[in-house]
Motif scaffolding. Structure first.
Motif, PDB file in Angstrom:
ATOM      1  N   LEU A  26       0.897  -1.557   0.400  1.00 55.15           N
ATOM      2  CA  LEU A  26       0.212   0.631   0.243  1.00 55.15           C
ATOM      3  C   LEU A  26       1.317   1.407  -0.408  1.00 55.15           C
ATOM      4  O   LEU A  26       0.542   2.560  -0.039  1.00 55.15           O
ATOM      5  CB  LEU A  26      -1.169  -0.299   1.447  1.00 55.15           C
ATOM      6  CG  LEU A  26      -1.966  -1.173   1.182  1.00 55.15           C
ATOM      7  CD1 LEU A  26      -2.170  -0.859   2.038  1.00 55.15           C
ATOM      8  CD2 LEU A  26      -2.848  -0.868   0.066  1.00 55.15           C
ATOM      9  N   ALA A  30       1.730   2.194  -6.803  1.00 49.72           N
ATOM     10  CA  ALA A  30       1.210   0.768  -8.118  1.00 49.72           C
ATOM     11  C   ALA A  30       1.237   1.769  -9.433  1.00 49.72           C
ATOM     12  O   ALA A  30       1.160   2.696 -10.206  1.00 49.72           O
ATOM     13  CB  ALA A  30       0.058   0.560  -8.286  1.00 49.72           C
ATOM     14  N   ARG A  35       1.619   9.155  -8.380  1.00 43.95           N
ATOM     15  CA  ARG A  35       1.240   9.193  -7.259  1.00 43.95           C
ATOM     16  C   ARG A  35       2.075  10.840  -6.544  1.00 43.95           C
ATOM     17  O   ARG A  35       3.442  10.034  -6.523  1.00 43.95           O
ATOM     18  CB  ARG A  35       1.011   8.388  -6.226  1.00 43.95           C
ATOM     19  CG  ARG A  35       0.384   7.544  -6.696  1.00 43.95           C
ATOM     20  CD  ARG A  35      -0.454   5.998  -5.956  1.00 43.95           C
ATOM     21  NE  ARG A  35      -1.537   5.732  -6.480  1.00 43.95           N
ATOM     22  CZ  ARG A  35      -1.910   4.265  -6.896  1.00 43.95           C
ATOM     23  NH1 ARG A  35      -0.397   3.861  -6.701  1.00 43.95           N
ATOM     24  NH2 ARG A  35      -2.815   3.929  -7.557  1.00 43.95           N
ATOM     25  N   THR A  40      -0.636   6.292   0.540  1.00 45.06           N
ATOM     26  CA  THR A  40      -0.868   4.256   0.045  1.00 45.06           C
ATOM     27  C   THR A  40      -2.045   5.171  -0.800  1.00 45.06           C
ATOM     28  O   THR A  40      -3.268   5.614  -1.440  1.00 45.06           O
ATOM     29  CB  THR A  40      -1.513   4.404   1.127  1.00 45.06           C
ATOM     30  OG1 THR A  40      -2.810   4.641   2.022  1.00 45.06           O
ATOM     31  CG2 THR A  40       0.009   4.636   2.784  1.00 45.06           C
ATOM     32  N   LEU A  41      -2.971   3.701  -1.510  1.00 48.06           N
ATOM     33  CA  LEU A  41      -3.784   3.182  -1.836  1.00 48.06           C
ATOM     34  C   LEU A  41      -5.308   3.385  -1.130  1.00 48.06           C
ATOM     35  O   LEU A  41      -5.931   4.060  -1.872  1.00 48.06           O
ATOM     36  CB  LEU A  41      -3.902   2.107  -2.406  1.00 48.06           C
ATOM     37  CG  LEU A  41      -2.969   1.398  -3.461  1.00 48.06           C
ATOM     38  CD1 LEU A  41      -3.490   0.620  -3.732  1.00 48.06           C
ATOM     39  CD2 LEU A  41      -3.900   1.992  -5.109  1.00 48.06           C
ATOM     40  N   GLU A  44      -5.536   7.259  -1.516  1.00 50.31           N
ATOM     41  CA  GLU A  44      -5.815   7.890  -2.129  1.00 50.31           C
ATOM     42  C   GLU A  44      -7.118   7.781  -2.120  1.00 50.31           C
ATOM     43  O   GLU A  44      -8.028   8.235  -2.932  1.00 50.31           O
ATOM     44  CB  GLU A  44      -5.193   7.515  -3.888  1.00 50.31           C
ATOM     45  CG  GLU A  44      -3.752   7.638  -3.486  1.00 50.31           C
ATOM     46  CD  GLU A  44      -3.023   7.263  -5.045  1.00 50.31           C
ATOM     47  OE1 GLU A  44      -3.012   7.006  -6.169  1.00 50.31           O
ATOM     48  OE2 GLU A  44      -1.717   7.543  -4.698  1.00 50.31           O
ATOM     49  N   LEU A  45      -7.912   6.363  -2.289  1.00 54.05           N
ATOM     50  CA  LEU A  45      -9.194   6.036  -2.200  1.00 54.05           C
ATOM     51  C   LEU A  45     -10.392   7.085  -1.661  1.00 54.05           C
ATOM     52  O   LEU A  45     -11.447   7.308  -1.841  1.00 54.05           O
ATOM     53  CB  LEU A  45      -9.329   4.783  -1.592  1.00 54.05           C
ATOM     54  CG  LEU A  45     -10.824   3.937  -1.743  1.00 54.05           C
ATOM     55  CD1 LEU A  45     -10.896   4.127  -2.971  1.00 54.05           C
ATOM     56  CD2 LEU A  45     -11.090   2.269  -1.346  1.00 54.05           C
ATOM     57  N   ILE A  84      -8.779   3.206  -8.589  1.00 54.35           N
ATOM     58  CA  ILE A  84      -8.058   3.089  -7.067  1.00 54.35           C
ATOM     59  C   ILE A  84      -8.690   2.161  -6.494  1.00 54.35           C
ATOM     60  O   ILE A  84      -8.100   1.265  -5.376  1.00 54.35           O
ATOM     61  CB  ILE A  84      -8.086   4.495  -6.355  1.00 54.35           C
ATOM     62  CG1 ILE A  84      -7.377   5.724  -7.434  1.00 54.35           C
ATOM     63  CG2 ILE A  84      -7.679   4.868  -4.836  1.00 54.35           C
ATOM     64  CD1 ILE A  84      -6.956   7.168  -6.395  1.00 54.35           C
ATOM     65  N   GLN A  87      -7.569  -1.454  -7.956  1.00 60.63           N
ATOM     66  CA  GLN A  87      -6.023  -1.544  -7.494  1.00 60.63           C
ATOM     67  C   GLN A  87      -6.581  -1.747  -6.356  1.00 60.63           C
ATOM     68  O   GLN A  87      -5.146  -3.161  -5.342  1.00 60.63           O
ATOM     69  CB  GLN A  87      -5.483   0.106  -7.384  1.00 60.63           C
ATOM     70  CG  GLN A  87      -4.913   0.609  -9.065  1.00 60.63           C
ATOM     71  CD  GLN A  87      -4.372   1.876  -8.872  1.00 60.63           C
ATOM     72  OE1 GLN A  87      -3.309   2.258  -8.261  1.00 60.63           O
ATOM     73  NE2 GLN A  87      -4.143   2.249  -9.998  1.00 60.63           N
ATOM     74  N   THR A  88      -6.737  -1.287  -5.085  1.00 62.30           N
ATOM     75  CA  THR A  88      -7.404  -1.455  -4.138  1.00 62.30           C
ATOM     76  C   THR A  88      -7.353  -3.086  -3.999  1.00 62.30           C
ATOM     77  O   THR A  88      -6.643  -4.009  -2.689  1.00 62.30           O
ATOM     78  CB  THR A  88      -7.825  -1.132  -3.089  1.00 62.30           C
ATOM     79  OG1 THR A  88      -7.362   0.941  -3.185  1.00 62.30           O
ATOM     80  CG2 THR A  88      -7.852  -1.113  -1.469  1.00 62.30           C
ATOM     81  N   PHE A  91      -4.685  -5.813  -4.820  1.00 60.82           N
ATOM     82  CA  PHE A  91      -3.036  -5.663  -3.683  1.00 60.82           C
ATOM     83  C   PHE A  91      -4.634  -6.971  -2.374  1.00 60.82           C
ATOM     84  O   PHE A  91      -3.498  -7.704  -2.300  1.00 60.82           O
ATOM     85  CB  PHE A  91      -3.073  -4.281  -2.829  1.00 60.82           C
ATOM     86  CG  PHE A  91      -2.365  -4.260  -1.840  1.00 60.82           C
ATOM     87  CD1 PHE A  91      -1.795  -4.605  -1.959  1.00 60.82           C
ATOM     88  CD2 PHE A  91      -2.844  -4.414  -0.177  1.00 60.82           C
ATOM     89  CE1 PHE A  91      -0.686  -4.181  -0.562  1.00 60.82           C
ATOM     90  CE2 PHE A  91      -2.257  -4.776   0.807  1.00 60.82           C
ATOM     91  CZ  PHE A  91      -1.054  -4.274   0.907  1.00 60.82           C
TER      92      PHE A  91
END
Length: 175
Positions: A26, A30, A35, A40-41, A44-45, A84, A87-88, A91
Motif C-alpha cells: 500500500l 502501483a 502519486r 497509500t492506496l 488515495e481511495l 483506485i 487497485q486496492t 492489492f
C-alpha cells in the motif's frame, strides 16, 4: 504474511515498501498515474471518494453552469475512484493469494468458520419458520374447532333464535 499491512491506516507505523518478491504494498506506487510521495492506496481511495462527493455537492449545480461540463467532471472523479478501488482490491487479492500459498491451513480455518456461521444462520431461519408454522397450524386448528360448533346448533334461522332466546333470563315483574 510476508509483508505487513502497516501504514495502511493512519496512526500505524509503515512497513517496508514491499516484500522480498517485489509485490507492491500500500506504500508503493502501483502502475498508473504518478502519486504523491508517502501516499497509500487507502489514502488515495479516501481522497478520490471525497472528490466524488465534493463534485456532487458543489456550488456549480446551484449556480447553473454548463451541465455537460459538470457531468464530465463528475464522471472523471467517479472513474478515478473506481480505478483506485480496483487497485486496492488487487492489492488485497494478492495478499490473500500469498496467505493461501504460505498458510493454507489458515484459509481452511476461515472457510470452516464461515460454513459454521452459515449453518447457524440457516438453523435460526429454520427455527423462525417452524415457529410461524406452529402458529398457523394453531390458527387452522382453532378455525376447524369453530366450524364444528355451529354444526351442533339446529339448522334454520328460527331454530337458532329459539335456542338463543332460551338462554336469555326472563324479565322480573315489578310490583
Amino acid at each position: 504474511m510476508a509483508a505487513p499491512l502497516g501504514g495502511m491506516f493512519s496512526g500505524q507505523p509503515p512497513g517496508h515498501p514491499g516484500d522480498s518478491r517485489g509485490q507492491p504494498s500500500l506504500l508503493q506506487a502501483a502502475p498508473g498515474p504518478p502519486r504523491a510521495s508517502n501516499s497509500t492506496l487507502v489514502d488515495e481511495l479516501e481522497s478520490s471518494f471525497e472528490a466524488c462527493f465534493a463534485s456532487l455537492v458543489s456550488q456549480d449545480y446551484v449556480n447553473g453552469t454548463d451541465q455537460e461540463e459538470i457531468r464530465t467532471g463528475v464522471d472523471q472523479c467517479i472513474q478515478k475512484f473506481l480505478d483506485i478501488a480496483r487497485q486496492t482490491e488487487c492489492f488485497f487479492l494478492q495478499k490473500r493469494l500469498q496467505l493461501s500459498v504460505q498458510k493454507p491451513e489458515q484459509v481452511i480455518k476461515e472457510d470452516v468458520s464461515e460454513l459454521r456461521n452459515e449453518l447457524q444462520r440457516k438453523d435460526a431461519l429454520v427455527q423462525k419458520h417452524l415457529t410461524k408454522l406452529r402458529h398457523w397450524q394453531q390458527v387452522l386448528e382453532d378455525i376447524n374447532v369453530q366450524h364444528k360448533k355451529p354444526a351442533e346448533i339446529p339448522q334454520g334461522s328460527l331454530a337458532y333464535l329459539e335456542q338463543a332466546s332460551a338462554n336469555i333470563p326472563a324479565p322480573m315483574k315489578q310490583t
